[in-house]
Design an enzyme around this catalytic site. Structure first.
Site, PDB file in Angstrom:
ATOM      1  N   LYS A 238     -26.524   0.097   4.916  1.00  0.00           N
ATOM      2  CA  LYS A 238     -25.407   1.004   4.826  1.00  0.00           C
ATOM      3  C   LYS A 238     -25.196   0.886   3.394  1.00  0.00           C
ATOM      4  O   LYS A 238     -24.789   1.684   2.507  1.00  0.00           O
ATOM      5  CB  LYS A 238     -24.038   0.586   5.619  1.00  0.00           C
TER       6      LYS A 238
ATOM      7  N   ASP B 140      -9.811   0.928  -2.242  1.00  0.00           N
ATOM      8  CA  ASP B 140      -9.411   1.796  -1.277  1.00  0.00           C
ATOM      9  C   ASP B 140     -10.160   2.845  -1.087  1.00  0.00           C
ATOM     10  O   ASP B 140     -11.113   3.441  -2.010  1.00  0.00           O
ATOM     11  CB  ASP B 140      -7.997   2.487  -1.730  1.00  0.00           C
TER      12      ASP B 140
ATOM     13  N   GLU C 177       0.944  -1.127   0.073  1.00  0.00           N
ATOM     14  CA  GLU C 177       0.126   0.108  -0.102  1.00  0.00           C
ATOM     15  C   GLU C 177       0.953   1.290   0.226  1.00  0.00           C
ATOM     16  O   GLU C 177       1.492   1.616   0.870  1.00  0.00           O
ATOM     17  CB  GLU C 177      -1.108   0.077   1.323  1.00  0.00           C
TER      18      GLU C 177
HETATM   19  P1  ITT Z   1      -7.582  -2.962   3.088  1.00  0.00           P
HETATM   20  O1  ITT Z   1      -6.755  -4.105   3.621  1.00  0.00           O
HETATM   21  O2  ITT Z   1      -8.750  -3.369   1.986  1.00  0.00           O
HETATM   22  O3  ITT Z   1      -6.649  -1.763   2.412  1.00  0.00           O
HETATM   23  P2  ITT Z   1      -8.095  -1.103   5.009  1.00  0.00           P
HETATM   24  O4  ITT Z   1      -8.785  -1.060   6.336  1.00  0.00           O
HETATM   25  O5  ITT Z   1      -6.652  -0.574   5.313  1.00  0.00           O
HETATM   26  O6  ITT Z   1      -8.370  -2.295   4.345  1.00  0.00           O
HETATM   27  P3  ITT Z   1      -8.287   1.566   3.329  1.00  0.00           P
HETATM   28  O7  ITT Z   1      -7.108   1.775   3.520  1.00  0.00           O
HETATM   29  O8  ITT Z   1      -9.300   1.542   2.009  1.00  0.00           O
HETATM   30  O9  ITT Z   1      -8.835   0.066   4.281  1.00  0.00           O
HETATM   31  O10 ITT Z   1      -9.346   2.408   4.284  1.00  0.00           O
HETATM   32  C1  ITT Z   1      -8.603   3.562   5.048  1.00  0.00           C
HETATM   33  C2  ITT Z   1      -9.657   3.733   6.256  1.00  0.00           C
HETATM   34  O11 ITT Z   1     -10.665   4.453   5.855  1.00  0.00           O
HETATM   35  C3  ITT Z   1     -10.090   2.400   7.058  1.00  0.00           C
HETATM   36  O12 ITT Z   1      -9.325   1.836   7.817  1.00  0.00           O
HETATM   37  C4  ITT Z   1     -11.139   3.241   7.793  1.00  0.00           C
HETATM   38  O13 ITT Z   1     -10.673   3.652   8.969  1.00  0.00           O
HETATM   39  C5  ITT Z   1     -11.804   4.141   6.843  1.00  0.00           C
HETATM   40  N1  ITT Z   1     -12.871   3.789   6.128  1.00  0.00           N
HETATM   41  C6  ITT Z   1     -12.940   3.370   4.823  1.00  0.00           C
HETATM   42  N2  ITT Z   1     -14.065   2.981   4.209  1.00  0.00           N
HETATM   43  C7  ITT Z   1     -14.932   3.165   5.496  1.00  0.00           C
HETATM   44  C8  ITT Z   1     -16.199   2.999   5.605  1.00  0.00           C
HETATM   45  O14 ITT Z   1     -17.026   2.332   4.904  1.00  0.00           O
HETATM   46  N3  ITT Z   1     -16.694   3.315   6.920  1.00  0.00           N
HETATM   47  C9  ITT Z   1     -16.003   3.692   7.851  1.00  0.00           C
HETATM   48  N4  ITT Z   1     -14.721   4.263   7.811  1.00  0.00           N
HETATM   49  C10 ITT Z   1     -14.133   3.557   6.452  1.00  0.00           C
END
Ligand code: ITT
Length: 196
Positions: free
Chosen positions: A175, A75, A46
């Site tokens: 959601k 992402d 990432e």
């Molecule tokens: P991956 O392994 O898929 O990358 P991740 O949790 O690291 O999972 P992201 O980098 O895409 O996911 O997301 C960044 C952050 O943004 C994630 O940790 C959440 O805190 C927030 N986030 C993303 N989508 C969200 C959602 O639908 N609801 C609440 N928070 C969200």
């Protein structure tokens, strides 16, 4: 890793993510299109970038290189207007460090609470060139945390189309009616089912 042979006949899409909540949301949406979602727990890189599309593209390229399978990654980030789009592409780091409480502190006495979630799905296969699908949901940052469902910033985000409840006060199905991720997934599913 999930065994491919355990899936019923039909379409399968391989999702590389370390976030089980995202997987659950994706599984529900893709099931609407009769696509089964397989969770691949591969440690895809990432990168840091100001643009979440670039982050998603780099991750999917890396995952396909490692697995030699058609794969999608997603992402997402929360972009708050009054904070000039912060935390945006740094949402994961910000959630792990200051969390929802830290965001509420930064927003203390801020009247303009508009924000949006942005999701990018990147799909690639050893044969297909890379494609991206976007989804956005506008809403507001709540005054306090509410609800126990979902993950991340869900307890402090109220979507404009259901302004009295945070995402964390909704079931996955609810959601998915509004979310950035569900919108991107539906665009992806429409393309995927018409292509494979
Ligand atoms: P991956 O392994 O898929 O990358 P991740 O949790 O690291 O999972 P992201 O980098 O895409 O996911 O997301 C960044 C952050 O943004 C994630 O940790 C959440 O805190 C927030 N986030 C993303 N989508 C969200 C959602 O639908 N609801 C609440 N928070 C969200």
């Amino acid at each position: 890793m999930t065994r491919v042979s355990s899936f019923p006949k039909g379409r399968v899409a391989f999702f590389v993510t370390g976030n089980i909540h995202k997987f659950k949301e994706a599984r529900h949406v893709l099931a609407e299109y009769k696509v089964a979602t397989a969770l691949l727990r591969v440690k895809a890189s990432e990168i840091q970038d100001d643009d979440i599309e670039n982050i998603a593209k780099a991750s999917v390229r890396d995952a396909v290189e490692r697995c030699r399978l058609p794969i999608f990654v997603e992402d997402a980030g929360l972009f708050i207007d009054a904070l000039n789009g912060f935390p945006g592409p740094y949402s994961s780091y910000v959630y792990r460090t200051i969390g929802t409480k830290g965001i509420l502190k930064l927003m203390k006495e801020v009247e303009k609470r508009d924000a949006y979630f942005h999701s990018v799905i990147a799909f690639c296969s050893p044969k297909e060139s890379l494609r991206c699908f976007h989804g956005k949901v506008k809403g507001k940052i709540s005054q306090e945390e509410r609800g126990n469902s979902g993950f991340g910033f869900d307890p402090i985000f109220k979507p404009s189309d259901s302004p009295n409840r945070t995402f964390a006060e909704m079931t996955t199905e609810e959601k998915n009616k509004f979310s950035h991720r569900a919108q991107a997934l539906r665009k992806f599913a429409e393309w995927y089912t018409s292509t494979f």
